[in-house]
Every structure is written in structure tokens, then in C-alpha cells.
Design a protein around this motif. Sequence first.
Motif, mmCIF file in Angstrom:
data_model
loop_
_atom_site.group_PDB
_atom_site.id
_atom_site.type_symbol
_atom_site.label_atom_id
_atom_site.label_comp_id
_atom_site.label_asym_id
_atom_site.label_seq_id
_atom_site.Cartn_x
_atom_site.Cartn_y
_atom_site.Cartn_z
ATOM 1 N N VAL A 88 0.832 -1.208 0.000
ATOM 2 C CA VAL A 88 0.000 0.000 0.000
ATOM 3 C C VAL A 88 0.867 1.259 0.000
ATOM 4 C CG1 VAL A 88 -1.692 1.317 1.335
ATOM 5 C CG2 VAL A 88 -1.948 -1.160 1.089
ATOM 6 N N VAL A 89 1.903 1.266 0.801
ATOM 7 C CA VAL A 89 2.741 2.463 0.921
ATOM 8 C C VAL A 89 3.398 2.839 -0.414
ATOM 9 C CG1 VAL A 89 4.797 3.420 2.041
ATOM 10 C CG2 VAL A 89 3.096 2.197 3.393
ATOM 11 N N ALA A 111 3.561 6.347 -5.096
ATOM 12 C CA ALA A 111 3.640 6.492 -6.551
ATOM 13 C C ALA A 111 2.505 7.368 -7.075
ATOM 14 C CB ALA A 111 3.591 5.115 -7.208
ATOM 15 N N VAL A 112 1.301 7.169 -6.564
ATOM 16 C CA VAL A 112 0.167 7.992 -6.986
ATOM 17 C C VAL A 112 0.393 9.447 -6.581
ATOM 18 C CG1 VAL A 112 -2.303 8.418 -6.588
ATOM 19 C CG2 VAL A 112 -1.483 6.100 -7.019
ATOM 20 N N GLY A 113 0.921 9.664 -5.362
ATOM 21 C CA GLY A 113 1.196 11.030 -4.904
ATOM 22 C C GLY A 113 2.235 11.726 -5.751
ATOM 23 N N VAL A 114 3.308 11.019 -6.092
ATOM 24 C CA VAL A 114 4.359 11.606 -6.931
ATOM 25 C C VAL A 114 3.807 11.930 -8.315
ATOM 26 C CG1 VAL A 114 6.525 11.067 -8.120
ATOM 27 C CG2 VAL A 114 6.289 10.607 -5.696
ATOM 28 N N TYR A 115 3.037 11.025 -8.875
ATOM 29 C CA TYR A 115 2.448 11.271 -10.192
ATOM 30 C C TYR A 115 1.521 12.491 -10.149
ATOM 31 C CZ TYR A 115 0.083 10.499 -14.605
ATOM 32 O OH TYR A 115 -0.422 10.660 -15.856
ATOM 33 N N ALA A 116 0.739 12.597 -9.073
ATOM 34 C CA ALA A 116 -0.167 13.742 -8.943
ATOM 35 C C ALA A 116 0.616 15.051 -8.838
ATOM 36 C CB ALA A 116 -1.070 13.567 -7.724
ATOM 37 N N LEU A 117 1.693 15.056 -8.058
ATOM 38 C CA LEU A 117 2.503 16.269 -7.920
ATOM 39 C C LEU A 117 3.178 16.650 -9.239
ATOM 40 C CD1 LEU A 117 4.168 15.817 -4.419
ATOM 41 C CD2 LEU A 117 2.530 17.567 -5.112
#
Length: 106
Positions: free
Chosen positions: A6-7, A12-18
Amino acid sequence: MTAGWVVPIVLAVGVYALKSAGPLLLGSRRLPAFVERVAALAPAALLASLVIVAAFKVDGRRALALDARAVGLAAAIIALWRKQGFIVVVIASALATVAARRLGMK
């Protein structure tokens, strides 16, 4: 799904969003000239600061170490000053570090 999966997925989703936020928010508009100049120079400054910290740090303490790493860094600086290519800089640095360690430096 365990926390071990999960982490990384959340990160990865957070980095892609940023990374996608800038182009999505700015669209086709350009950044101010000052911001573009800073953004162009920031990676080199950050890399230089990481190299200096790694070259002179002693066992995680806040102390100055002049050892074989400093000799390698000096060789790299000289090669860069003489406008050598990346491979030459890396090889000169590695050879200088090895030579310094062979001569007894830590």
C-alpha cells in the motif's frame, strides 16, 4: 493487500499527482523568467550540495573529513575545470580515490 504494498502504491500515486499538477494547472502559460532561471539552475545546485555533504561527512556526524573522498572530489573538480567529458571526470575521480586509499588514506 499488505502495508508493504500500500505504501509504495500511495507514494507512486502522490508523486504522479505532484508531477502532473504543474502542467495541468499552468496549461499553456509560461512561468515567469525568474522562476525558469531558478528551475534550470536548481538541479545542479542540489547535486553539488549532495556531493559536498557526501564527500566530507564523517559517520553521520557534523564534522569535516579530509580523506580519500576529498582527493577524488578534487580530481573531479580539476577534470571539470579542464573541460573534460563526463566519463573522464568519473574515471579521474575514481582513480584518484583509489590511489589515495592505496597510499594509506581512509
